[in-house]
Design a protein around this motif. Structure first.
Motif, mmCIF file in Angstrom:
data_model
loop_
_atom_site.group_PDB
_atom_site.id
_atom_site.type_symbol
_atom_site.label_atom_id
_atom_site.label_comp_id
_atom_site.label_asym_id
_atom_site.label_seq_id
_atom_site.Cartn_x
_atom_site.Cartn_y
_atom_site.Cartn_z
ATOM 1 N N ARG A 483 -12.216 -2.082 -6.882
ATOM 2 C CA ARG A 483 -11.236 -1.319 -6.103
ATOM 3 C C ARG A 483 -11.964 -0.413 -5.097
ATOM 4 N N LEU A 484 -13.029 0.248 -5.563
ATOM 5 C CA LEU A 484 -13.777 1.130 -4.661
ATOM 6 C C LEU A 484 -14.489 0.333 -3.570
ATOM 7 N N LEU A 485 -15.005 -0.835 -3.931
ATOM 8 C CA LEU A 485 -15.647 -1.670 -2.916
ATOM 9 C C LEU A 485 -14.632 -2.186 -1.905
ATOM 10 N N LEU A 486 -13.399 -2.427 -2.361
ATOM 11 C CA LEU A 486 -12.343 -2.824 -1.430
ATOM 12 C C LEU A 486 -12.060 -1.703 -0.443
ATOM 13 N N ARG A 487 -12.045 -0.469 -0.932
ATOM 14 C CA ARG A 487 -11.813 0.657 -0.021
ATOM 15 C C ARG A 487 -12.965 0.820 0.955
ATOM 16 N N MET A 614 -6.425 -7.422 4.782
ATOM 17 C CA MET A 614 -7.056 -7.468 3.470
ATOM 18 C C MET A 614 -6.462 -6.419 2.542
ATOM 19 N N ALA A 615 -6.270 -5.207 3.051
ATOM 20 C CA ALA A 615 -5.710 -4.135 2.222
ATOM 21 C C ALA A 615 -4.288 -4.468 1.784
ATOM 22 N N ASN A 616 -3.489 -5.022 2.708
ATOM 23 C CA ASN A 616 -2.113 -5.390 2.359
ATOM 24 C C ASN A 616 -2.082 -6.550 1.376
ATOM 25 N N MET A 617 -2.953 -7.539 1.601
ATOM 26 C CA MET A 617 -2.967 -8.711 0.728
ATOM 27 C C MET A 617 -3.392 -8.352 -0.681
ATOM 28 N N ALA A 618 -4.301 -7.384 -0.808
ATOM 29 C CA ALA A 618 -4.795 -7.016 -2.133
ATOM 30 C C ALA A 618 -3.677 -6.552 -3.051
ATOM 31 N N GLU A 624 -4.134 -5.295 -9.513
ATOM 32 C CA GLU A 624 -4.951 -4.343 -10.261
ATOM 33 C C GLU A 624 -5.905 -3.580 -9.354
ATOM 34 N N LEU A 625 -6.100 -4.098 -8.109
ATOM 35 C CA LEU A 625 -6.977 -3.415 -7.156
ATOM 36 C C LEU A 625 -6.193 -2.686 -6.085
ATOM 37 N N SER A 626 -4.881 -2.577 -6.258
ATOM 38 C CA SER A 626 -4.043 -1.930 -5.256
ATOM 39 C C SER A 626 -4.565 -0.537 -4.974
ATOM 40 N N PRO A 627 -4.856 -0.239 -3.715
ATOM 41 C CA PRO A 627 -5.531 1.022 -3.389
ATOM 42 C C PRO A 627 -4.652 2.236 -3.586
ATOM 43 N N GLY A 628 -5.272 3.269 -4.157
ATOM 44 C CA GLY A 628 -4.645 4.585 -4.244
ATOM 45 C C GLY A 628 -5.460 5.527 -3.397
ATOM 46 N N PRO A 629 -5.368 6.832 -3.625
ATOM 47 C CA PRO A 629 -6.189 7.769 -2.860
ATOM 48 C C PRO A 629 -7.668 7.470 -3.067
ATOM 49 N N ALA A 630 -8.390 7.356 -1.984
ATOM 50 C CA ALA A 630 -9.803 6.991 -2.075
ATOM 51 C C ALA A 630 -10.661 8.187 -2.434
ATOM 52 N N PRO A 631 -11.479 8.079 -3.504
ATOM 53 C CA PRO A 631 -12.397 9.159 -3.815
ATOM 54 C C PRO A 631 -13.473 9.298 -2.762
ATOM 55 N N ALA A 632 -14.214 10.415 -2.833
ATOM 56 C CA ALA A 632 -15.214 10.703 -1.805
ATOM 57 C C ALA A 632 -16.269 9.618 -1.711
#
Length: 677
Positions: A483-487, A614-618, A624-632
């Motif tokens: 998930r973090l690598l996707l972000r 890519m973000a929408n398709m995920a 399970e990799l649906s993005p939430g708030p991205a950590p630093a």
């Protein structure tokens, strides 16, 4: 001026068809297909359609400039691009939907070409002003860039299809697996060759070289031992129809003495060494690589590497694709590092060079090192070595870094190297650290270290799959890390918003950070999702093409963009060196040609669109990799994985929470600079 072609009026149904569907025809002619329907209709209304007889001159733009460009509607047209070669065969023959005359029309100068009909031909003449916008689009800029590259190759007189078969001079020397070392030495001496092939099976060959002989004698191997016991059973091989450039790159990457040439049936046709490639104009620089490989002193090594930038410039001017030039450079950098280790090791004769593996990280790990790239590296030691044992090797690594720096290779000043204890661990410690990063990806620099180690490539020591690579091969089973690598690859806010790029021509652009690094991040993540171990960005994109997360079309777009943008970057750095300036990744927009500037700005828009898809398709394909708030950490990695370089060795021997949780870098500033692709 144009020739005396006969304008087509309304002389029958066939002739009428040539003019009535003109707008639709032009819409299928790259790069005119980038124009709107209205622009195409306007161009078609003012166009002239002419028929030419065999041999009739259509355009002589060496004589005078022309305000028109031409499209072949029917038949074929011979084109001469160089005024001093008009008595020779044409440089190309253009078929239907091909454009010519655009250079003279866009520049307003008499710069060629000369075009004449090959047989009967029908040609469309267009007002250049009405279609000029097509050449300011990304497709138009790509078209011009590729045409200029092809013209450069023709001007240099380079054979475009020089293949391995052209370089083979001597028939192969083949012995049986049961023959002895003594027999091999005698045969090699008789033939005046530095190798012999060993038949292991009807279609499989091993290799014995002079170096094999020396190593065997030094190890006390009996001269009557069979060749099967000492031969390299897995030598590098290529097919006879492989391009000479590709074969040379294979040879350089393997750091081998020879590459065997076998045909589709497995029959051995011959063997080639670095010297054999010197005669090929498509592999300029082979001799320089061989000199670097055999440098007998540090001063000699440094002197020879200083000639490499000029060699890269020559390869570019000869028309070799930028990706191939960069791969050759990365292979040479590998050789410089290996030779520096060998030469410096002589002053540390109490240290065993076989107890550690040198891992190239970052751009050189991906075989994408350019002239501005840092030498990022790590060392992985044999298990059982203590911290004190490893510390004895740090002076060796420091001296190697100094040798590389003096040669002109940029040493990473932020601690991403084996001189930093964080990047010098045992195999087991690297594996433990990798598992910790995967388990707790949001802590400290875990995601940044993951990005670096996923790109790691061994170039000295154990060249097999490293312990840490084995750990990361199961990365897909860790959704938090993915998930973090996707972000990193497709941040929600998008690091590639076109509005973030400079608009004014006097503004600077960071080619690395703003247009290349996002492609690198996308390719890394996409390859991980399909479980492919490839390292080079274009290979990763090819492996992931057609997957659920990256369409074939998007992958092709990114591959083309990466090739073109790397070329822009490399040519910019060569120009800087020619001006006695240090190579950098920043360039003023005004310093770029109009096609290059268009490619950068339009390419940024394409990259941003792919990131959004890519973000929408995920969220649908990988919920399970649906993005939430991205950590630093993910935000930092999206800007370029920042240096995870601490000044002290991790207290937990493998945990990324190092030195009591300190976030300071090796410089002591607490900042981690952006990573270079």
């Amino acid at each position: 001026m144009t020739g005396s072609g006969h304008r087509i009026e309304d002389a029958g149904q066939r002739e009428e068809a040539l003019t009535t569907g003109l707008a639709e025809f032009l819409a299928g002619c790259p790069p005119l297909d980038a124009l709107s329907e209205e622009e195409l209709r306007r161009a078609a209304r003012t166009a002239t359609v002419e028929r030419y007889r065999a041999g009739e001159v259509i355009l002589d733009a060496f004589d005078a400039s022309s305000g028109q460009l031409f499209v072949v509607r029917e038949g074929r047209v011979n084109i001469w691009a160089h005024a001093d070669r008009l008595s020779e065969l044409p440089d190309e023959t253009a078929g239907p939907r091909s454009l010519f005359g655009y250079t003279a029309a866009l520049m307003g100068e008499a710069v060629g070409p000369l075009a004449a009909a090959l047989g009967e031909a029908v040609v469309v003449r267009l007002d250049a002003d009405l279609v000029a916008r097509a050449f300011s689009t990304r497709r138009g800029a790509e078209f011009l860039t590729r045409r200029v590259s092809a013209s450069t190759r023709q001007r240099a007189g380079i054979p475009l299809y020089t293949v391995v078969a052209d370089l083979i001079v001597n028939p192969p020397t083949i012995l049986e697996a049961t023959d002895s070392l003594r027999a091999a030495a005698q045969r090699m001496s008789e033939m005046g060759l530095g190798y012999c092939a060993v038949r292991l099976s009807p279609a499989s060959y091993g290799l014995v070289t002079d170096a094999t002989m020396r190593d065997a004698v030094a190890a006390g191997v009996a001269i009557d031992r069979p060749l099967a016991d000492v031969a390299d059973r897995h030598p590098s091989t290529v097919r006879p129809d492989t391009s000479a450039a590709e074969a040379l790159i294979r040879l350089l990457e393997s750091d081998a003495d020879l590459v065997l040439v076998t045909d589709a049936a497995g029959t051995l046709r011959g063997a080639l060494g670095p010297r054999d490639f010197v005669v090929s104009s498509t592999t300029a620089g082979a001799s320089l690589h061989e000199q670097i490989r055999r440098a007998d002193s540090v001063a000699d090594l440094q002197s020879r590497y200083r000639r490499v930038p000029a060699m890269l410039s020559d390869l570019l001017s000869r028309g070799l694709e930028p990706s191939r030039v960069i791969t050759v450079h990365s292979a040479i950098v590998d050789t410089v590092i290996r030779r520096a280790l060998d030469l410096v090791q002589r002053r540390f004769d109490d240290l065993d060079p076989d107890v550690f593996t040198w891992l190239s990280l970052g751009s050189n790990g991906r075989r994408e090192a350019v002239l501005s790239s840092d030498i990022d590296a790590a060392a992985s030691f044999t298990d059982g070595m203590s911290q004190a044992d490893i510390a004895r090797y740090l002076p060796l690594f420091s001296e190697v870094a100094a040798v590389l720096q003096a040669a002109g290779l940029r040493h990473d000043s932020h601690g991403t190297g084996p001189t930093n204890p964080t990047f010098a661990r045992t195999h087991a410690e690297w594996a433990a650290a990798g598992r910790e990063w995967l388990t707790h990806p949001t802590q400290d620099d875990a995601i940044i270290m993951t990005c670096m180690l996923v790109d790691a490539r061994p170039i000295h020591g154990d060249l097999g799959l490293t312990e840490v690579a084995t750990v990361f091969s199961g990365l897909r089973r860790h959704p938090d890390t993915m998930r973090l690598l996707l972000r990193t690859a497709a941040p929600r806010r998008g690091v590639m918003r076109r509005s973030a790029l400079p608009r004014r021509r006097d503004r600077e652009l960071d080619l690395k950070k703003q247009v290349l690094l996002p492609i690198v991040n996308i390719a890394r993540w996409a390859a991980l999702t399909v479980g492919d171990p490839a390292l080079p960005t274009r290979e990763r994109l090819g492996a992931a093409a057609g997957s659920e997360m990256l369409s074939t079309e998007d992958a092709a777009t990114l591959r083309d963009l990466f090739e073109i943008l790397q070329g822009i970057r490399l040519r910019h750095q060569v120009r800087q060196l020619d001006a006695h300036e240090p190579p950098t990744d920043t360039v003023q927009l005004a310093a770029l040609s109009t096609p290059d500037r268009t490619l950068v700005l339009e390419g940024a828009r394409d990259i941003a669109a792919i990131q959004r898809r890519m973000a929408n398709m995920a969220s649908f394909v990988l919920p399970e990799l649906s993005p939430g708030p991205a950590p630093a950490a993910a935000r930092q990695a999206a800007d370029g994985p920042r240096r995870a370089a601490r000044g002290s060795r991790p207290a937990a021997r493998g945990s990324p929470r190092a030195a009591g949780g300190s976030r300071e870098s090796a410089t002591g500033t607490g900042r981690s600079p952006d990573r270079a692709p």
